[in-house]
Every structure is written in structure tokens, then in C-alpha cells.
Design a protein around this motif. Structure first.
Motif, PDB file in Angstrom:
ATOM      1  N   ALA A  77       0.848  -1.191   0.000  1.00  0.00           N
ATOM      2  CA  ALA A  77       0.000   0.000   0.000  1.00  0.00           C
ATOM      3  C   ALA A  77       0.888   1.246   0.000  1.00  0.00           C
ATOM      4  N   GLY A  78       1.985   1.153   0.748  1.00  0.00           N
ATOM      5  CA  GLY A  78       2.893   2.293   0.836  1.00  0.00           C
ATOM      6  C   GLY A  78       3.484   2.640  -0.522  1.00  0.00           C
ATOM      7  N   LEU A  79       3.849   1.618  -1.276  1.00  0.00           N
ATOM      8  CA  LEU A  79       4.443   1.885  -2.600  1.00  0.00           C
ATOM      9  C   LEU A  79       3.433   2.558  -3.523  1.00  0.00           C
ATOM     10  N   ARG A  80       2.167   2.167  -3.390  1.00  0.00           N
ATOM     11  CA  ARG A  80       1.155   2.795  -4.236  1.00  0.00           C
ATOM     12  C   ARG A  80       1.020   4.267  -3.847  1.00  0.00           C
ATOM     13  N   ALA A  81       0.995   4.527  -2.517  1.00  0.00           N
ATOM     14  CA  ALA A  81       0.862   5.911  -2.050  1.00  0.00           C
ATOM     15  C   ALA A  81       2.050   6.745  -2.539  1.00  0.00           C
ATOM     16  N   LEU A  82       3.208   6.121  -2.546  1.00  0.00           N
ATOM     17  CA  LEU A  82       4.443   6.821  -2.889  1.00  0.00           C
ATOM     18  C   LEU A  82       4.450   7.339  -4.330  1.00  0.00           C
ATOM     19  N   ALA A 165      21.542  10.186   9.258  1.00  0.00           N
ATOM     20  CA  ALA A 165      20.544   9.516  10.110  1.00  0.00           C
ATOM     21  C   ALA A 165      19.145   9.862   9.611  1.00  0.00           C
ATOM     22  N   PHE A 166      18.976  11.115   9.205  1.00  0.00           N
ATOM     23  CA  PHE A 166      17.681  11.577   8.706  1.00  0.00           C
ATOM     24  C   PHE A 166      17.289  10.837   7.424  1.00  0.00           C
ATOM     25  N   PHE A 167      18.182  10.836   6.426  1.00  0.00           N
ATOM     26  CA  PHE A 167      17.718  10.237   5.173  1.00  0.00           C
ATOM     27  C   PHE A 167      17.759   8.711   5.185  1.00  0.00           C
ATOM     28  N   GLN A 168      18.605   8.138   6.044  1.00  0.00           N
ATOM     29  CA  GLN A 168      18.590   6.666   6.152  1.00  0.00           C
ATOM     30  C   GLN A 168      17.264   6.200   6.746  1.00  0.00           C
ATOM     31  N   LYS A 169      16.801   6.934   7.759  1.00  0.00           N
ATOM     32  CA  LYS A 169      15.543   6.560   8.405  1.00  0.00           C
ATOM     33  C   LYS A 169      14.387   6.621   7.400  1.00  0.00           C
ATOM     34  N   HIS A 170      14.326   7.725   6.646  1.00  0.00           N
ATOM     35  CA  HIS A 170      13.204   7.877   5.723  1.00  0.00           C
ATOM     36  C   HIS A 170      13.309   6.933   4.518  1.00  0.00           C
ATOM     37  N   SER A 171      14.526   6.669   4.052  1.00  0.00           N
ATOM     38  CA  SER A 171      14.690   5.715   2.942  1.00  0.00           C
ATOM     39  C   SER A 171      14.221   4.333   3.374  1.00  0.00           C
ATOM     40  N   MET A 172      14.557   3.944   4.606  1.00  0.00           N
ATOM     41  CA  MET A 172      14.149   2.632   5.124  1.00  0.00           C
ATOM     42  C   MET A 172      12.630   2.531   5.111  1.00  0.00           C
ATOM     43  N   THR A 173      11.964   3.596   5.513  1.00  0.00           N
ATOM     44  CA  THR A 173      10.491   3.577   5.545  1.00  0.00           C
ATOM     45  C   THR A 173       9.936   3.383   4.140  1.00  0.00           C
ATOM     46  N   LEU A 174      10.549   4.038   3.161  1.00  0.00           N
ATOM     47  CA  LEU A 174      10.052   3.910   1.786  1.00  0.00           C
ATOM     48  C   LEU A 174      10.127   2.469   1.283  1.00  0.00           C
ATOM     49  N   LEU A 175      11.124   1.729   1.765  1.00  0.00           N
ATOM     50  CA  LEU A 175      11.327   0.360   1.261  1.00  0.00           C
ATOM     51  C   LEU A 175      10.677  -0.704   2.151  1.00  0.00           C
ATOM     52  N   ASP A 176      10.002  -0.258   3.214  1.00  0.00           N
ATOM     53  CA  ASP A 176       9.437  -1.197   4.181  1.00  0.00           C
ATOM     54  C   ASP A 176       7.986  -1.488   3.811  1.00  0.00           C
ATOM     55  N   ARG A 177       7.742  -2.726   3.387  1.00  0.00           N
ATOM     56  CA  ARG A 177       6.400  -3.055   2.896  1.00  0.00           C
ATOM     57  C   ARG A 177       5.391  -3.199   4.020  1.00  0.00           C
ATOM     58  N   ARG A 179       4.940  -0.825   6.257  1.00  0.00           N
ATOM     59  CA  ARG A 179       4.496   0.521   6.651  1.00  0.00           C
ATOM     60  C   ARG A 179       3.217   0.899   5.906  1.00  0.00           C
ATOM     61  N   ASN A 180       2.358   1.698   6.585  1.00  0.00           N
ATOM     62  CA  ASN A 180       1.102   2.080   5.934  1.00  0.00           C
ATOM     63  C   ASN A 180       1.304   3.316   5.052  1.00  0.00           C
ATOM     64  N   GLU A 181       0.223   3.656   4.316  1.00  0.00           N
ATOM     65  CA  GLU A 181       0.320   4.753   3.343  1.00  0.00           C
ATOM     66  C   GLU A 181       0.784   6.059   3.993  1.00  0.00           C
ATOM     67  N   GLY A 182       0.217   6.342   5.194  1.00  0.00           N
ATOM     68  CA  GLY A 182       0.524   7.607   5.874  1.00  0.00           C
ATOM     69  C   GLY A 182       2.008   7.708   6.199  1.00  0.00           C
ATOM     70  N   GLU A 183       2.558   6.621   6.715  1.00  0.00           N
ATOM     71  CA  GLU A 183       3.978   6.630   7.096  1.00  0.00           C
ATOM     72  C   GLU A 183       4.870   6.820   5.866  1.00  0.00           C
ATOM     73  N   VAL A 184       4.515   6.133   4.788  1.00  0.00           N
ATOM     74  CA  VAL A 184       5.337   6.231   3.578  1.00  0.00           C
ATOM     75  C   VAL A 184       5.222   7.629   2.972  1.00  0.00           C
ATOM     76  N   ALA A 185       3.986   8.162   2.936  1.00  0.00           N
ATOM     77  CA  ALA A 185       3.799   9.501   2.366  1.00  0.00           C
ATOM     78  C   ALA A 185       4.568  10.535   3.182  1.00  0.00           C
ATOM     79  N   ASN A 186       4.560  10.357   4.499  1.00  0.00           N
ATOM     80  CA  ASN A 186       5.277  11.294   5.367  1.00  0.00           C
ATOM     81  C   ASN A 186       6.796  11.223   5.112  1.00  0.00           C
ATOM     82  N   ALA A 187       7.324   9.999   5.011  1.00  0.00           N
ATOM     83  CA  ALA A 187       8.764   9.845   4.752  1.00  0.00           C
ATOM     84  C   ALA A 187       9.118  10.476   3.408  1.00  0.00           C
ATOM     85  N   GLU A 188       8.243  10.279   2.438  1.00  0.00           N
ATOM     86  CA  GLU A 188       8.505  10.819   1.107  1.00  0.00           C
ATOM     87  C   GLU A 188       8.528  12.348   1.146  1.00  0.00           C
ATOM     88  N   SER A 189       7.564  12.936   1.877  1.00  0.00           N
ATOM     89  CA  SER A 189       7.539  14.401   1.850  1.00  0.00           C
ATOM     90  C   SER A 189       8.700  14.987   2.657  1.00  0.00           C
TER      91      SER A 189
END
Ligand code: HEM
Length: 401
Positions: A77-82, A165-177, A179-189
């Protein structure tokens, strides 16, 4: 659905061997060329598991990588949101894809990468020095495997490594299947905001780096928009460090648990280059495979893939297809594994492969040379793996030397 076989569940069932694809996928490959899989949203795209099919599909322009097409099989779901409204060129077809990719091709040529070799060697030496000065044990993931590609991609883009530390954390979220849409969208923004500020800086204070060159040579001439540059930066940042980091750590683990292979590479550094190819094949870290959608009805063997139906190409089963590789489940650093599809195939074949290969070669050669007594500091069954991530890997790798 013409397949008589019950669709396979995605995400993967746990692996029996941490290095091998889950058994149900391997069984599928031996049973029939194409079958079906059930995704998180209940959709049932096709599944390709054989080497020959995977390569032919990835090379065939009737299969689209465009995530905005109906029927595209999102793996979470996260990948679709992304991707909604913000596709990067990896999620586009030609000619749009080729236009954007073409602007980066010169940055990743083999000769340009070879010029980076001394810098990468310095970076790797720096992290090995820090390890060697410490009292064992240490975690090879956080102390070696992750920092190397992070620092390299920062240098390449001209991003401050102090923000890792900042971008590693958010990149990990983007690749974590998981995670829900909200978490992925937040990491992306968050990532896009960070990169947008960085690109602004490159515009006002250009340096000798990839982002500054894109602003000066492509934005100024109207070939790229600022938003496209931020999208490229995000793609390179995410694609550029998680994949390589997991390959470095998992490669070290694979060698440490195959002592005769380890001894062969240690005794003959000329084997390093070929070992990297074999490890890319054997480990195939892009574990969820590659998604495409058919743009027209396609006859494929005994099956008809209808326009608008998705297909997932599994790289890990393709890379262990006995039709292509003899004794595919053996790690054999002396084999010629160069035909593997660990970097994909066709027009979307990994843009960063020369960089990834260079980093892997330098990291493994240096690790084995500088720490000749490198060994696991725990038993292999105490290790924990990244089953839920798009890029497979080991979470921590305690080693002594
Ligand atoms: C594409 C794997 C390292 C940048 C791909 C694809 C795979 C892959 C399988 C194909 C995606 C598809 O067809 O849908 C890997 C592995 C790596 C690695 C296993 C490390 C061992 C890197 C690095 C960079 C990078 C270091 C850049 C710094 C890209 C880009 C694409 C891509 C930009 C999209 C290419 C396109 O769509 O034209 N990678 N990659 N990758 N990779 Fe990598």
C-alpha cells in the motif's frame, strides 16, 4: 484465470535458508512458467519465476513500468501511495523514461566510476581503520556496510553526510512493505523537502557534484524542472545506498558461512570481481521482484496475458534457475555469473550498477585483506533478517577479527 495452481501469497513465506528464495517460489518455477500471485490488496497478477521469461518480459515494451497505468501490481500500500502523482523515471516508459535517464547516463559510465575508485578506496579504508582501532565485536552493518554507500552517494550528489541519520531513516520507511500509506507519504515528503532545500543551495552555491551539474546544465537550459531534479535526487539517494549496503553485509555473511569460498577469495584477490557477480546472483537482494503491466493482450506460451494485467518478475528465482546456472544453489566464486539479472534487465536495467559493482569490489577486497581473521561473533541462527523489506538483508552482523 487459466492457472490451476492456487495463487501464491505475497509477502514471502519465511525462507528456509536465509540466502535462498522461499521454497514455494522455487517450486512454482519448476511447476510451470507463469502462474498467479495474491498481493496485499487481493489482486492476482501473473508471476514469472524462470530466468528466460523474466529477461524476455523485462525487455519487451508491451510490458510497461508505468505505475499510473491501471492494473500495475504494487507490492505494498505504501508503494502505491508513494507513486501517486510523483513518479520517478524508474516508473515511466520511454520516451519519457529515456529522456530523464539519458541526462544521468554520463554520470554513471564505467570510466567515470573508475575515476571514483581512489575516493571509494579512501572511504572504505577510513571505515576499516575505525573498526580496526576498536575492540571486537562490532556490528558490520552499522559500522561498515551502511556507511560506505551512504557516504559515496552523499559525495556524488553533494549532500551533507552529517544528515545521514535523517535520510537513512526515511529511505528505510520507503522500502518497508509493512508501513502504511501515511507513514510512507510522510517519509517521502520529508525526504523531498530536504532534497528541495539541497537543490536550492546548489542553485545559489554550485559545487562540483551531480546535483549542481543538473541545475547548471539541465535546469538552466529548460531540459529539467526543479521538481524533476528533486525526484532524481530522491531516486538516487534511496536506490543508491540501501541496495548496496545490504549486498555488502549479506555478502560478508555468505562468505563467512562458506569457509572454502572465503578461503578461495582470500588467497586469490583476482577472484574478487567474479565473486561480486556470483554474490549478486546468489543473494539477489531485490527480493520482491520487479512489477510490470501488460499494455496489450500478449500470448505467452500456453497463456494469454490480457491488457491491463500485472506481472511480477522474480529476480531471485530467475538467478537460481537450473536452466541457466549449473548447481544454482551452490555459492561458487569461480563460476561465470555475469548473466545474472540482479540489476534487472532491459531499458530499466540498474543505472547505478557500475557504482554498485565498484563499491562491492572495493569493500569486500579491503575487508578480507585488512581483517584476515574476520569471523562471526554469534552463531548464524542468532541473526535476524529483513523479510519485510523490498531489499533483503541482515539487520545486524556482529563480527570479531
Ligand atoms: C534500477 C538493483 C544499486 C540506481 C534498478 C533495478 C534493479 C536494481 C533490480 C531495476 C528496476 C526495474 O527494472 O524496475 C540494484 C542493486 C544494487 C543497486 C541490487 C546494489 C547492489 C544502485 C545504485 C544506484 C542505483 C548504487 C545509484 C546510485 C538505480 C536507478 C534505477 C535502478 C536510478 C532506475 C533505472 C531505470 O528505471 O532506468 N536497480 N541497484 N542502483 N537503480 Fe539500482
Amino acid at each position: 484465470m487459466s492457472s490451476s495452481i492456487t495463487p501464491l501469497l505475497h509477502p514471502e513465506t519465511a525462507r528456509q535458508c536465509p540466502f535462498a528464495p522461499p521454497a514455494p517460489y522455487t517450486e512454482r518455477r519448476e511447476e510451470q512458467p507463469l502462474s498467479r500471485i495474491v498481493l496485499w490488496d487481493g489482486s492476482t497478477p501473473w508471476l514469472a519465476t524462470r530466468f528466460d521469461d523474466v529477461r524476455r518480459i523485462l525487455k519487451d515494451s508491451r510490458f510497461s513500468a508505468d505505475t499510473s497505468r491501471p492494473g500495475y501490481p504494487f507490492r505494498s500500500a505504501g508503494l502505491r501511495a508513494l507513486t501517486e502523482g510523483r513518479r520517478n523515471f524508474g516508473q515511466m516508459d520511454d520516451p519519457e523514461h529515456g529522456r530523464l535517464r539519458g541526462m544521468l547516463a554520463g554520470e554513471f559510465t564505467l570510466s567515470r566510476m573508475e575515476r571514483l575508485r581512489p575516493e571509494i578506496q579512501r572511504i572504505v579504508d577510513g571505515f576499516i581503520d575505525q573498526l580496526a582501532d576498536r575492540t571486537p565485536p562490532a556490528d558490520l552493518v552499522s559500522e561498515f556496510a551502511l556507511p560506505i554507500p551512504s557516504l559515496v552517494i552523499c559525495r556524488l550528489l553533494g549532500a551533507p553526510y552529517s544528515d545521514r541519520a535523517f535520510f537513512q531513516k526515511h529511505s528505510m520507511t520507503l522500502l518497508d512493505r509493512s508501513r502504511n500509506e501515511g507513514e510512507v507519504a510522510n517519509a517521502e515528503s520529508e525526504l523531498s523537502r530536504f532534497l528541495s532545500e539541497l537543490v536550492d543551495q546548489k542553485s545559489s552555491d554550485p559545487q562540483d557534484d551531480l546535483l549542481s551539474r543538473l541545475v547548471a546544465e539541465r535546469e538552466a537550459t529548460g531540459q529539467l524542472t526543479r521538481a524533476e531534479i528533486v525526484g532524481i535526487a530522491r531516486l538516487l539517494l534511496v536506490a543508491g545506498h540501501e541496495t548496496t549496503a545490504n549486498m555488502i553485509a549479506l555478502s560478508a555473511l555468505a562468505l563467512l558461512t562458506h569457509p572454502e569460498q572465503l578461503a578461495a577469495v582470500r588467497n586469490d584477490p583476482a577472484l574478487v570481481k567474479g565473486s561480486v557477480e556470483e554474490l549478486l546472483r546468489y543473494l539477489s537482494v531485490a527480493q520482491t521482484g520487479l512489477s510490470r503491466v501488460a499494455v496489450e493482450d500478449i500470448e505467452w506460451g500456453d497463456e494469454t496475458i490480457r491488457a491491463g494485467e500485472g506481472i511480477v518478475c522474480m529476480l531471485n528465482t530467475a538467478n537460481r534457475d537450473p536452466r541457466q546456472f549449473t548447481s544454482p544453489d551452490d555459492l561458487d566464486v569461480r563460476r561465470d555469473a555475469r548473466s545474472h539479472v540482479a540489476f534487472g534487465f532491459g531499458v530499466h536495467h540498474c543505472l547505478g550498477h557500475p557504482l554498485a559493482r565498484l563499491e562491492l569490489q572495493v569493500a569486500l577486497e579491503t575487508l578480507l585483506r585488512r581483517l584476515p581473521n574476520l569471523r562471526l561473533a554469534v552463531s548464524p541462527d542468532e541473526l535476524s533478517y529483513r523479510y519485510e523489506m523490498a531489499v533483503f538483508g541482515v539487520r545486524e552482523l556482529p563480527v570479531a577479527w
